[in-house]
Write an enzyme that holds these catalytic residues in place. Structure first.
Site, PDB file in Angstrom:
ATOM      1  N   ASP A  21     -18.270   3.196  13.457  1.00  0.00           N
ATOM      2  CA  ASP A  21     -19.024   3.317  14.693  1.00  0.00           C
ATOM      3  C   ASP A  21     -18.385   2.340  15.695  1.00  0.00           C
ATOM      4  O   ASP A  21     -17.685   1.404  15.280  1.00  0.00           O
ATOM      5  CB  ASP A  21     -20.488   2.960  14.419  1.00  0.00           C
ATOM      6  CG  ASP A  21     -21.294   2.914  15.684  1.00  0.00           C
ATOM      7  OD1 ASP A  21     -21.225   3.888  16.454  1.00  0.00           O
ATOM      8  OD2 ASP A  21     -21.991   1.896  15.914  1.00  0.00           O
ATOM      9  N   ASP A  23     -19.964   1.033  19.219  1.00  0.00           N
ATOM     10  CA  ASP A  23     -20.871   0.064  19.849  1.00  0.00           C
ATOM     11  C   ASP A  23     -21.680  -0.668  18.774  1.00  0.00           C
ATOM     12  O   ASP A  23     -22.421  -0.044  18.020  1.00  0.00           O
ATOM     13  CB  ASP A  23     -21.840   0.797  20.786  1.00  0.00           C
ATOM     14  CG  ASP A  23     -21.118   1.530  21.898  1.00  0.00           C
ATOM     15  OD1 ASP A  23     -20.879   0.941  22.943  1.00  0.00           O
ATOM     16  OD2 ASP A  23     -20.780   2.719  21.686  1.00  0.00           O
ATOM     17  N   GLY A  58     -27.305   3.581  18.927  1.00  0.00           N
ATOM     18  CA  GLY A  58     -26.845   4.769  18.194  1.00  0.00           C
ATOM     19  C   GLY A  58     -27.266   6.094  18.806  1.00  0.00           C
ATOM     20  O   GLY A  58     -26.749   7.140  18.431  1.00  0.00           O
ATOM     21  N   ARG A  61     -26.746   9.352  25.295  1.00  0.00           N
ATOM     22  CA  ARG A  61     -27.200   8.932  26.632  1.00  0.00           C
ATOM     23  C   ARG A  61     -28.480   9.653  27.057  1.00  0.00           C
ATOM     24  O   ARG A  61     -29.409   9.046  27.566  1.00  0.00           O
ATOM     25  CB  ARG A  61     -26.077   9.215  27.638  1.00  0.00           C
ATOM     26  CG  ARG A  61     -26.235   8.455  28.936  1.00  0.00           C
ATOM     27  CD  ARG A  61     -25.060   8.740  29.853  1.00  0.00           C
ATOM     28  NE  ARG A  61     -23.789   8.516  29.180  1.00  0.00           N
ATOM     29  CZ  ARG A  61     -22.626   9.039  29.567  1.00  0.00           C
ATOM     30  NH1 ARG A  61     -22.574   9.810  30.621  1.00  0.00           N
ATOM     31  NH2 ARG A  61     -21.513   8.806  28.899  1.00  0.00           N
ATOM     32  N   SER A 128     -21.161   7.812  21.630  1.00  0.00           N
ATOM     33  CA  SER A 128     -20.863   7.506  23.033  1.00  0.00           C
ATOM     34  C   SER A 128     -19.866   8.499  23.610  1.00  0.00           C
ATOM     35  O   SER A 128     -19.002   9.017  22.914  1.00  0.00           O
ATOM     36  CB  SER A 128     -20.277   6.097  23.129  1.00  0.00           C
ATOM     37  OG  SER A 128     -19.762   5.869  24.420  1.00  0.00           O
ATOM     38  N   ASN A 130     -18.100   7.352  26.122  1.00  0.00           N
ATOM     39  CA  ASN A 130     -17.209   6.381  26.771  1.00  0.00           C
ATOM     40  C   ASN A 130     -16.265   5.716  25.780  1.00  0.00           C
ATOM     41  O   ASN A 130     -15.683   4.669  26.091  1.00  0.00           O
ATOM     42  CB  ASN A 130     -18.045   5.298  27.464  1.00  0.00           C
ATOM     43  CG  ASN A 130     -18.879   5.845  28.597  1.00  0.00           C
ATOM     44  OD1 ASN A 130     -18.355   6.527  29.477  1.00  0.00           O
ATOM     45  ND2 ASN A 130     -20.172   5.578  28.580  1.00  0.00           N
ATOM     46  N   ASP A 182     -24.072   0.179  12.632  1.00  0.00           N
ATOM     47  CA  ASP A 182     -25.060  -0.869  12.919  1.00  0.00           C
ATOM     48  C   ASP A 182     -26.435  -0.304  13.276  1.00  0.00           C
ATOM     49  O   ASP A 182     -27.373  -1.075  13.448  1.00  0.00           O
ATOM     50  CB  ASP A 182     -24.597  -1.752  14.089  1.00  0.00           C
ATOM     51  CG  ASP A 182     -24.653  -0.994  15.398  1.00  0.00           C
ATOM     52  OD1 ASP A 182     -24.073   0.109  15.458  1.00  0.00           O
ATOM     53  OD2 ASP A 182     -25.288  -1.481  16.344  1.00  0.00           O
TER      54      ASP A 182
HETATM   55  C1  G6P Z   1     -23.804   4.329  21.325  1.00  0.00           C
HETATM   56  C2  G6P Z   1     -24.716   3.161  21.680  1.00  0.00           C
HETATM   57  C3  G6P Z   1     -25.940   3.663  22.419  1.00  0.00           C
HETATM   58  C4  G6P Z   1     -25.542   4.555  23.573  1.00  0.00           C
HETATM   59  C5  G6P Z   1     -24.721   5.726  23.053  1.00  0.00           C
HETATM   60  C6  G6P Z   1     -24.290   6.660  24.159  1.00  0.00           C
HETATM   61  O1  G6P Z   1     -24.347   5.039  20.278  1.00  0.00           O
HETATM   62  O2  G6P Z   1     -25.135   2.482  20.525  1.00  0.00           O
HETATM   63  O3  G6P Z   1     -26.672   2.553  22.881  1.00  0.00           O
HETATM   64  O4  G6P Z   1     -26.697   5.043  24.245  1.00  0.00           O
HETATM   65  O5  G6P Z   1     -23.581   5.212  22.402  1.00  0.00           O
HETATM   66  O6  G6P Z   1     -23.372   5.985  24.958  1.00  0.00           O
HETATM   67  P1  G6P Z   1     -22.656   6.455  26.256  1.00  0.00           P
HETATM   68  O7  G6P Z   1     -21.549   5.456  26.335  1.00  0.00           O
HETATM   69  O8  G6P Z   1     -22.170   7.847  26.075  1.00  0.00           O
HETATM   70  O9  G6P Z   1     -23.655   6.370  27.356  1.00  0.00           O
HETATM   71 MG    MG Z   2     -23.574   1.396  17.009  1.00  0.00          MG
END
Ligand code: G6P
Ligand code: MG
Length: 230
Positions: A21, A23, A58, A61, A128, A130, A182
């Site tokens: 993972d 983030d 996790g 968005r 994510s 990003n 996590d």
């Molecule tokens: C990860 C993070 C989340 C976040 C998700 C989407 O899973 O732990 O907190 O909301 O990614 O992220 P993004 O970067 O696409 O907004």
């Molecule tokens: Mg994570």
């Protein structure tokens, strides 16, 4: 990146794959997400604190936005919600742009290098959208055999889609994959994919994992590879 997995044969290879993972495992972006959601919540006059932010760990968005808006979520038209998610993301990307390789959590680079030296494949598998931007800032593309994220797998964790797709791209069977996560939703996703999973963080969050550690710095290649049967 070393390869995107497309050069692997369609048949499953016998190598082991580590699916990390992003983030909260390779880097701690939770404060950047928190500040970005908090900006939106403040504009809307909604309560939002760090513990509410922790519940978003996790989740994708849009799923996160629904939790930030709470019971008011249904009152906003779809177009407005698309704009809100985009606004939060622009604020988040401004913060990501200031990240550097120093934001890689301690031990991560050596762990990935050690795994590769032992012949394991290494990938990022994240909800994510990003991930490319964050991995660029961290400077770890050279250590990855694949990067699979919310752009490739629209169903956010706890759905196993992102892990199953990563295994497929690497040409490795799910039973030879070890996930490092996590988030409770990520541990659930790994289990749903029938993969071994190591939980990083407090036991109450990741206790459903096969093994738990408090920080990534405690992980070693041997510990991770031992989770997969020879
Ligand atoms: C990860 C993070 C989340 C976040 C998700 C989407 O899973 O732990 O907190 O909301 O990614 O992220 P993004 O970067 O696409 O907004
Ligand atoms: Mg994570």
């Amino acid at each position: 990146m070393v390869s995107d997995g497309s050069s692997h044969p369609a048949s499953k290879c016998d190598r082991v794959a580590l699916l990390f993972d992003l983030d909260g495992v390779l880097t701690d972006t939770s404060e950047l997400h928190y500040l970005s959601w908090k900006g939106l919540a403040d504009e809307l006059g909604l309560p939002f604190d760090r513990s509410a932010n922790d519940a978003l760990r996790g989740l994708g968005r849009r799923e996160s936005l629904a939790l930030v808006l709470g019971e008011r979520s249904d009152r906003f038209p779809e177009q407005k919600k698309v704009e809100m998610a985009a606004r939060k993301n622009a604020a988040y990307l401004e913060r990501v742009a200031r990240m550097t390789p120093a934001d890689l959590l301690p031990g991560v680079r050596a762990l990935m290098q050690g795994l590769r030296e032992r012949g394991a494949l290494v990938a990022v598998a994240s909800s994510s959208k990003n991930s490319e931007a964050v991995v660029d800032r961290l400077g770890v593309h050279d250590l990855l055999d694949a990067l699979v994220d919310g752009n490739d797998a629209p169903r956010s964790k706890p759905d196993p889609q992102v892990f199953l797709l990563a295994a497929e791209r690497l040409g490795v069977s799910p039973r030879r994959c070890v996930v490092v996560e996590d988030a409770a939703s990520g541990v659930a996703a790994a289990r749903a994919a029938r993969m071994k999973v190591v939980g990083v963080g407090p036991p109450e969050r990741v206790s459903a994992a096969d093994r738990t550690v408090a920080t990534v710095a405690e992980l070693t290649p041997d510990m991770l590879l031992a989770l997969v049967e020879p």
